[in-house]
Design a protein around this motif. Structure first.
Motif, PDB file in Angstrom:
ATOM      1  N   GLU A 123       2.043  -3.228  14.102  1.00 17.91           N
ATOM      2  CA  GLU A 123       3.301  -2.483  14.069  1.00 17.91           C
ATOM      3  C   GLU A 123       3.161  -1.272  13.141  1.00 17.91           C
ATOM      4  OE1 GLU A 123       8.078  -3.284  13.226  1.00 17.91           O
ATOM      5  OE2 GLU A 123       6.594  -4.831  12.791  1.00 17.91           O
ATOM      6  N   LYS A 124       3.545  -0.116  13.689  1.00 18.14           N
ATOM      7  CA  LYS A 124       3.508   1.101  12.881  1.00 18.14           C
ATOM      8  C   LYS A 124       4.659   2.004  13.300  1.00 18.14           C
ATOM      9  CE  LYS A 124       0.424   4.745  11.202  1.00 18.14           C
ATOM     10  NZ  LYS A 124      -0.939   5.296  11.215  1.00 18.14           N
ATOM     11  N   ARG A 125       5.348   2.561  12.318  1.00 13.04           N
ATOM     12  CA  ARG A 125       6.425   3.515  12.613  1.00 13.04           C
ATOM     13  C   ARG A 125       6.603   4.446  11.427  1.00 13.04           C
ATOM     14  NH1 ARG A 125      10.224   1.697   9.301  1.00 13.04           N
ATOM     15  NH2 ARG A 125      10.673  -0.526   9.175  1.00 13.04           N
ATOM     16  N   ASP A 126       7.251   5.587  11.726  1.00  9.84           N
ATOM     17  CA  ASP A 126       7.595   6.525  10.672  1.00  9.84           C
ATOM     18  C   ASP A 126       8.756   5.968   9.852  1.00  9.84           C
ATOM     19  OD1 ASP A 126       5.677   8.165  11.757  1.00  9.84           O
ATOM     20  OD2 ASP A 126       7.103   9.416  12.852  1.00  9.84           O
ATOM     21  N   GLY A 127       9.057   6.630   8.769  1.00 11.66           N
ATOM     22  CA  GLY A 127      10.099   6.148   7.879  1.00 11.66           C
ATOM     23  C   GLY A 127      11.494   6.360   8.425  1.00 11.66           C
ATOM     24  N   TYR A 128      12.401   5.476   8.032  1.00 14.66           N
ATOM     25  CA  TYR A 128      13.820   5.659   8.347  1.00 14.66           C
ATOM     26  C   TYR A 128      14.421   6.768   7.484  1.00 14.66           C
ATOM     27  CZ  TYR A 128      13.559   1.199  10.837  1.00 14.66           C
ATOM     28  OH  TYR A 128      13.242   0.184  11.698  1.00 14.66           O
ATOM     29  N   GLY A 129      13.687   7.170   6.448  1.00 16.76           N
ATOM     30  CA  GLY A 129      14.127   8.258   5.593  1.00 16.76           C
ATOM     31  C   GLY A 129      12.933   9.005   5.027  1.00 16.76           C
ATOM     32  N   LYS A 130      13.224   9.986   4.162  1.00 16.54           N
ATOM     33  CA  LYS A 130      12.184  10.784   3.523  1.00 16.54           C
ATOM     34  C   LYS A 130      12.415  10.833   2.019  1.00 16.54           C
ATOM     35  CE  LYS A 130       9.677  12.701   6.939  1.00 16.54           C
ATOM     36  NZ  LYS A 130       8.197  12.621   7.014  1.00 16.54           N
ATOM     37  N   ASN A 131      11.319  10.926   1.286  1.00 15.98           N
ATOM     38  CA  ASN A 131      11.405  11.307  -0.111  1.00 15.98           C
ATOM     39  C   ASN A 131      11.474  12.830  -0.123  1.00 15.98           C
ATOM     40  OD1 ASN A 131      10.991  12.045  -2.790  1.00 15.98           O
ATOM     41  ND2 ASN A 131       9.451  10.455  -3.156  1.00 15.98           N
ATOM     42  N   LEU A 132      12.653  13.360  -0.351  1.00 20.92           N
ATOM     43  CA  LEU A 132      12.872  14.796  -0.209  1.00 20.92           C
ATOM     44  C   LEU A 132      12.177  15.608  -1.297  1.00 20.92           C
ATOM     45  CD1 LEU A 132      16.643  14.714   0.799  1.00 20.92           C
ATOM     46  CD2 LEU A 132      14.637  14.876   2.279  1.00 20.92           C
ATOM     47  N   PHE A 133      11.696  14.962  -2.346  1.00 26.08           N
ATOM     48  CA  PHE A 133      10.974  15.673  -3.400  1.00 26.08           C
ATOM     49  C   PHE A 133       9.496  15.831  -3.039  1.00 26.08           C
ATOM     50  CE2 PHE A 133       8.711  15.752  -7.547  1.00 26.08           C
ATOM     51  CZ  PHE A 133       9.223  16.954  -8.018  1.00 26.08           C
ATOM     52  N   THR A 134       8.906  14.792  -2.412  1.00 25.40           N
ATOM     53  CA  THR A 134       7.479  14.842  -2.096  1.00 25.40           C
ATOM     54  C   THR A 134       7.204  15.049  -0.611  1.00 25.40           C
ATOM     55  OG1 THR A 134       7.283  12.453  -1.714  1.00 25.40           O
ATOM     56  CG2 THR A 134       7.050  13.226  -3.994  1.00 25.40           C
TER      57      THR A 134
END
Length: 757
Positions: free
Chosen positions: A211-222
């Motif tokens: 199982e692999k997926r992108d994040g449900y969110g982002k670290n907007l700083f990095t």
């Protein structure tokens, strides 16, 4: 005692009234026909230590079949709360927090354990973080609500969840299933198995999932992903028939995950305004400040942090089972070994500057267990007895470098940069148990069951705690043992083959705790007296199973964790609590092509007696928050009458599956929804630590070719994209009590293609 017996009597009367009135009409059907129908439609529940049809288990049990487990359905442990009444599930930084009837994991220190026993093929998965792994190729999941004192003893005061893995059959069988969804989700799962010798003497099954997926969110700083997933699992099952009376089963499994899952989300301030949070002294800002600077509404699925949410975990296990069929008696031995390692990193100050914010969490568990169970079937009576031993060595560390902490002391920021806050140590656990339970047929319709279990557990902790900034460096060596006898009494009344009414009294025991590297003294065990009455009724020619239960719990010494005024995690025993409520379930086929399920629950769970220090003391009272002083200590607040955390008062769920024939094929349309009332996440019942009522809905459509050789479907979960907080704690005084926690997944959708052979 008078009050709780009064509740129990009322609950028993209510259940008897609720029991369907068509039992007499059902009795007119042929008893043999009813039995045959039951045997063909009932799920066989194994977590009861005897293979028993679900409709005949005199307890509140929900069983989820393997066909309902997978993409678009029950995808993970958290999805169980959609179909099981009085169950609330979330995670706290990668740790499973399951609550049944208001009781679960309230200890979030290293070494903390929940009140729900998690098992795979009846062997214990001891670490709460470990329980989030390996959810694939399952035959069924069994959820037992209420104390399981006889069967599981030490850690099942709330209930038990048993995951039964798929077993090989004599015929060569298997499947492969591929899913693609939003967030670039890719899931590949498959299994193959059958006879090696051409008969049932040696069977093998191999299964795996990636199982692999992108994040449900982002670290907007990095710019890095938040709450993404990159994991794989493998399992091998070998069954050998050593003779006509002896069968051996070996299950080997491995799990690995390396991603930024289980992120630390910031939900806002509590008693200190956003503009006065400590990181502002270093020019820091939270995600609220970031979005305010660009004039947008905050999306709290994202973070704004100088630290990445690192999640690395791996584990493997081996479980060996021997079944001896001796005719009237049977013996089962279960031997298990499990290894689990976890590293977690999150940002404690929830900003893009490092104000002692890097939290490094290490957990290493090695456990072994042995259990022997004996069943004897006599003429009008049965005996169930057993003994178990469990050993675990748990190593752990919480390490927070005190970078820039000097600003909080009015000193140069780098004053304590070479120091740290650290909990470090090891806890060894040895647990023993022995139990005996007998059931006797008083008449052809009445059965009495009585039994007891002896529990003993010893824990020994060695380690140290240091907080260099305040000059603390002390050993945390402590050891202690606890014992308890947990009895059970049960009466069942079965006027027909389709009707059962029962009532039980049970004592539950959850072992005391020694947290790794903690300055706390050993935390005492929690105990519960449970009074339950229920019914099970088959309806519509045995196509529908309708069941219900009412319960009253009297808890003593609930184990509760919080962050104290010195910014140290502390675990104490709340004096007492009482929980009462009820639940109803209905499941089955209305017609051969239309299935339904529904559940409803009511829960009143409150502290009877509990005094604790309010984290907001010393700050101006916020509107609507006031507390009475504790009668025995005016410096504490009286929490008597406050609701237990993670205990929704009401919840309702329902679902359907409609098969539409198309020649030799069919199309299945399905949907389900779950509504839950508000929950508090804090024993103080603060409005700044709650999740308001919410509704989650899921839907799907699947094409099934003839004999299910080929399937293709589309599905959507969290249809309305509801933002739901799964867990929320008020963090340390060092960071001015920010609200942090985890969130449930957003709307996800995808398509799944499957081949069965």
């Amino acid at each position: 005692m008078k009050i709780r017996l009064q509740y129990f009597c009322h609950a028993t009367l209510a259940v008897l009234i609720l029991a369907p009135t068509n039992a007499t009409a059902q009795a007119a059907a042929s008893p043999q026909a009813a039995t045959d129908s039951a045997d063909s439609m009932d799920i066989i529940v194994t977590a009861t230590r005897t293979n028993t049809p679900l409709s005949r288990v005199a307890a509140a049990v929900t069983a989820i079949k393997g066909d309902d487990i997978g993409p678009g359905g029950i995808q993970n442990i958290g999805d169980l709360q959609v179909v099981v009444p009085n169950v609330s599930i979330g995670d706290q930084f990668g740790v499973n927090r399951t609550f049944i009837r208001g009781v679960g994991l309230n200890n979030f220190d290293i070494g903390g354990e929940g009140a729900v026993a998690f098992l795979q093929n009846a062997a214990l998965l001891p670490r709460p973080a470990q329980q989030l792994s390996g959810f694939f190729d399952l035959e069924q999941i069994e959820v037992l609500r209420g104390p399981q004192s006889i069967l599981y003893g030490r850690g099942a005061t709330a209930g038990a969840i048993n995951m039964v893995t798929a077993k090989p059959t004599e015929e060569l069988q298997g499947y492969i299933r591929a899913t693609y969804g939003n967030y670039n989700a890719k899931i590949l799962e498959g299994a193959i198995g059958g006879s090696v010798t051409g008969n049932d003497r040696l069977l093998v099954r191999i299964a795996g999932k990636y199982e692999k997926r992108d994040g449900y969110g982002k670290n907007l700083f990095t710019g890095a992903d938040v709450d993404n997933r990159d994991a794989y699992s493998l399992r091998a099952t070998v069954i050998g028939k050593l003779s006509d009376t002896i069968k051996a089963t070996v299950v080997l499994d491995h799990f690995h995950e390396d991603d930024n899952n289980y992120a630390f989300h910031y939900f806002g301030p509590s008693v200190v305004p956003e503009s006065s949070l400590p990181h502002t002294a270093l020019g820091g800002q939270t995600i609220f400040g970031y979005y305010n600077s660009i004039g947008q509404k905050p999306d709290l699925r994202n973070t704004y942090s100088d630290q990445e949410a690192i999640n690395r975990r791996k584990g493997y296990g081996a479980t060996g089972t021997l079944d001896f069929d001796l005719g009237a008696a049977s013996i089962k031995t279960i031997t298990a070994y499990r290894s689990f390692d976890r590293f977690q990193r999150d940002d404690l100050d929830s900003s893009q500057v490092n104000l002692a914010g890097q939290n490094n969490y290490v957990e290493k568990s090695r456990s072994a267990s042995q259990e022997v169970t004996v069943n004897y079937q006599g003429n009008g009576f049965t005996l169930l007895g057993g003994a178990m031993y469990f050993h675990e060595k748990l190593d752990g560390q919480v390490l927070v470098p005190t970078t820039n902490l000097g600003v909080l002391f009015g000193l140069p920021a780098n004053t304590f940069d070479s120091g740290a806050y650290e909990q470090n140590g090891q806890v060894k656990i040895d647990a023993y148990g022995a139990y005996l339970q007998g059931a006797f047929d008083v008449t052809s319709t009445v059965k009495l069951t009585a039994g007891a279990r002896y529990n003993y557990e010893h824990r020994k902790g060695v380690g140290y705690f240091r907080f260099d900034a305040i000059g603390i460096n002390i050993p945390t060596n402590v050891s202690k043992g606890w014992s308890s006898i947990t009895p059970k009494a049960l009466i069942e009344y079965r006027p027909t083959d389709t009707t059962m009414v029962y009532a039980s009294v049970t004592k539950g025991f959850k072992s005391g705790v020694i947290n790794v590297g903690s300055t706390d003294a050993a935390v005492n065990p929690e105990t519960v007296w449970s009074y339950e009455a229920g019914f099970k009724q088959k309806l519509f020619d045995n196509r529908i199973l309708f069941s219900g239960a009412a319960f009253y719990y009297d808890y003593t010494n609930l184990q509760v964790s919080f962050v104290n005024s010195n910014s140290i995690v502390q675990t104490i025993n709340a004096a007492s609590a009482r929980n009462f409520g009820g639940e109803l379930e209905l499941e089955g086929k209305v017609t051969p092509t239309f299935s339904i399920n529904a559940n409803a629950s009511y829960l009143n769970a409150k502290f009877k007696k509990f005094c604790n220090a309010y984290y907001g003391a010393g700050f101006p009272a916020r509107p609507g928050i006031s507390y009475a002083p504790c009668p025995t200590d005016p410096g504490l607040v009286d929490l008597s009458g406050k609701r237990l955390p993670n205990a929704p008062k009401y919840s309702f769920g329902a679902g359907f599956a409609w098969d539409i024939p198309i020649g030799d094929s069919k199309v299945t349309i399905n949907g389900d929804a779950k509504w839950q009332s508000m929950v508090f996440f804090s024993e103080f019942n603060n409005r700044d630590a709650e999740q308001k009522s919410y509704l989650l809905a899921n839907a799907g459509v699947t094409f099934h070719a003839r004999d299910d050789r080929f399937t293709v479907g589309a599905w959507v979960k969290n249809l309305t994209d509801k933002f739901v907080i799964a867990n929320n704690i008020v963090a340390a005084a060092t960071y001015a009590y920010p609200r942090v926690g985890s969130v449930m997944p957003p709307r996800t959708y995808g398509a799944t293609v499957g081949f069965n052979f």
